[in-house]
Scaffold this active site. Sequence first.
Site, short mmCIF file in Angstrom:
data_model
loop_
_atom_site.label_atom_id
_atom_site.label_comp_id
_atom_site.label_asym_id
_atom_site.label_seq_id
_atom_site.Cartn_x
_atom_site.Cartn_y
_atom_site.Cartn_z
N SER A 57 41.35 22.96 62.52
CA SER A 57 40.30 23.51 61.68
C SER A 57 39.23 24.55 62.40
O SER A 57 38.42 25.01 61.63
CB SER A 57 39.50 22.48 61.11
OG SER A 57 40.42 21.64 59.98
N LYS A 60 39.20 27.96 60.99
CA LYS A 60 38.50 28.32 59.67
C LYS A 60 37.50 29.47 59.71
O LYS A 60 37.31 30.32 58.91
CB LYS A 60 38.06 27.22 59.16
CG LYS A 60 39.08 26.06 58.43
CD LYS A 60 38.57 25.04 58.10
CE LYS A 60 39.67 23.84 57.52
NZ LYS A 60 39.32 22.46 57.08
N TYR A 182 47.85 29.40 55.91
CA TYR A 182 46.65 28.37 56.56
C TYR A 182 47.54 27.26 57.61
O TYR A 182 46.93 27.31 58.53
CB TYR A 182 46.23 27.46 55.51
CG TYR A 182 45.47 26.28 55.80
CD1 TYR A 182 44.07 26.56 56.36
CD2 TYR A 182 45.78 25.20 55.50
CE1 TYR A 182 43.19 25.73 57.00
CE2 TYR A 182 44.87 24.03 55.87
CZ TYR A 182 43.91 24.21 56.74
OH TYR A 182 42.93 23.29 56.93
N TYR A 234 31.50 19.08 58.56
CA TYR A 234 31.97 18.40 57.33
C TYR A 234 30.71 17.25 57.06
O TYR A 234 29.50 17.83 57.15
CB TYR A 234 33.12 17.48 57.68
CG TYR A 234 34.35 18.24 58.27
CD1 TYR A 234 34.61 19.53 57.51
CD2 TYR A 234 35.01 18.07 59.35
CE1 TYR A 234 35.87 20.29 57.77
CE2 TYR A 234 36.10 18.91 59.71
CZ TYR A 234 36.46 19.88 58.84
OH TYR A 234 37.24 20.74 59.52
N VAL A 252 40.90 18.64 63.74
CA VAL A 252 41.60 17.32 63.91
C VAL A 252 42.44 17.44 65.17
O VAL A 252 42.95 16.20 65.68
CB VAL A 252 42.37 16.99 62.79
CG1 VAL A 252 41.46 16.89 61.67
CG2 VAL A 252 43.36 18.06 62.43
#
Length: 602
Positions: A57, A60, A182, A234, A252
């Site tokens: 992630s 992103k 992705y 997050y 992660v």
Amino acid sequence: MLDEVYADCRDDTSGSPADYIPELAAVAPDSFGLCLATADGLVYAVGDTGIGFTIQSISKPFTYALALADRGLAGVAEHIDVEPSGEPFNEISLEPETQRPSNPMINSGAITAASLIHGRDAADKFERVRRCYSRFAGRELRMNRAVYESEARTGYRNRAIGYMLRSVGIIDVDPDDAVDRYFRQCSIEITCADLALMAATLADNGVNPKTGERALSTALTERVLSVMTTCGMYNAAGDWVTTVGLPAKSGVGGGIIAVLPGQIGISVYSPRLDGQGNSVRGVAACRELSRRLELHFCHVTRSARTAIRADYSVAQVPSRSRRSPEDAEVLAAHGDRARVYELHGDLLFAGAERAVRAIESKVGALDALVIDLRRVGEVSAVARGMLDALQTELVRGGSRVALVDPEARLGHEASNLDPGDPRGRVFIDRDTATEWCEDIVLDLHRPPGQRACTSIGLDEHPLLAGLDHGDRTRLAADFEPRTFARGELIADKGDPRSGLYLILDGRVRATFSGTDGRVHRLLTLSAGMSFGEIPMLVGEPFMYEISAETTVRVAVMLPDVFDQLTEGHPRLKLALLQRLAAGAYAQMAATVRTLSGSAGNY
């Protein structure tokens, strides 16, 4: 410092690696690497910083950056919002009214960002993503196929998100294509050292500090960092901002990047994750580094509070141009009507506002002022506009304004001699600008009838003028006239003594070469002054260069004539030495005055 933080965090073995992707569960759980990269490309590293792992992630913000570059801010905003979601990163939800993902840092927003990438076909679009990441990292990055295949086999939830996005019209391409891209971007393999440079590139306004290549525009870098601040961690973003205070993104795979704009990038790799999906050691290490190094972006340093490093009048810190006694008296009485302001640091709104407020309080009280920008770093557009407006206001109030701005940080690339031009004069050094101020004060405040002394006869020179007529006539006969053209070298450093020079007309300049490679002025002498006396008296060579600043007319007593005075006219020699000593003392006093005002530079 980095070693200490690493040691403090190493023994924490709480948490566990991500297991919903089989390949991620297979990593060595206790790997731990910590890097800090400066905005000029130096990477400090400790631990397992060369181990490859997948970016996950942390990809992103970089895909979001590429989408912004492809589609523009407005184009991307039609598809992705920038609000914190308060939900898990893989939640299947959209904003009720707009149907947009809340932000690009959750999976729905990241899949949407991947769908917005331009390219001829799916392969070309992913290649553009890979090249984008590689520009940030400063080397060619590659996809880990085993991790990609593992994600593709098990990524049902992300496919559900893709189809949901397609069903509401947020993405207008094949959802399988967007989700596959992705998966691929999350499977790009990096190291902790790579991530540190990627973070440092964001810190350096989108320019990779190691390669010098621009990876993202300044405006878009600001946008990406803003979203990382509010959404990058997050539903732990609030705790992160209050305790660490840096734009950040976790993955992660066990990685975290954090950015202090303009200064450093931090990266951590440790696969054990907490309940929010963030690296346990990574969060702890970033929190400790922020505390120890005072990195929190709300921490205010002294340099952020003041932009004026020093200010003083030309009476306090004169130029290195020697003045006649009459002019020196005028400057002592009226030199407070010209000031120099030295600015430093980055000029953003707050610093520029304080500087402008301090300087504009002198409107009407100054004949001339200098703003020295040599120690200034970045100048924002608003600060540039404020300083331009200040110059205009000062000129309207009757003050002449000059800049010392050799790097043209205010965009003034030409110097204007017109006193009515608010953009004014631009100098490359403060000393010349100070002399310009002094000339303005002298022009305005010399007593009526007193004029600048630019030319004298030999018998009017202070070295001879105090003698009786006979002695003056006798001594004058020992001098011979010489003329030097403008720019002509009179004496070079290391030259043997060549005479006692009395300046009758024009100006000479003594200079030396600095360690910065530039030639600096030591002093300027004019009519009624002398040079060459120290080599004549002590027999040592010249310590600096002497050259004609203008066409110069001098009278020179040659070394052998000077030496013969001791035997032939000892009384006259003594009188000459007394006057030379007085002149040397006055010259030293003037130099001390100049240097004492700049004592903070030494």
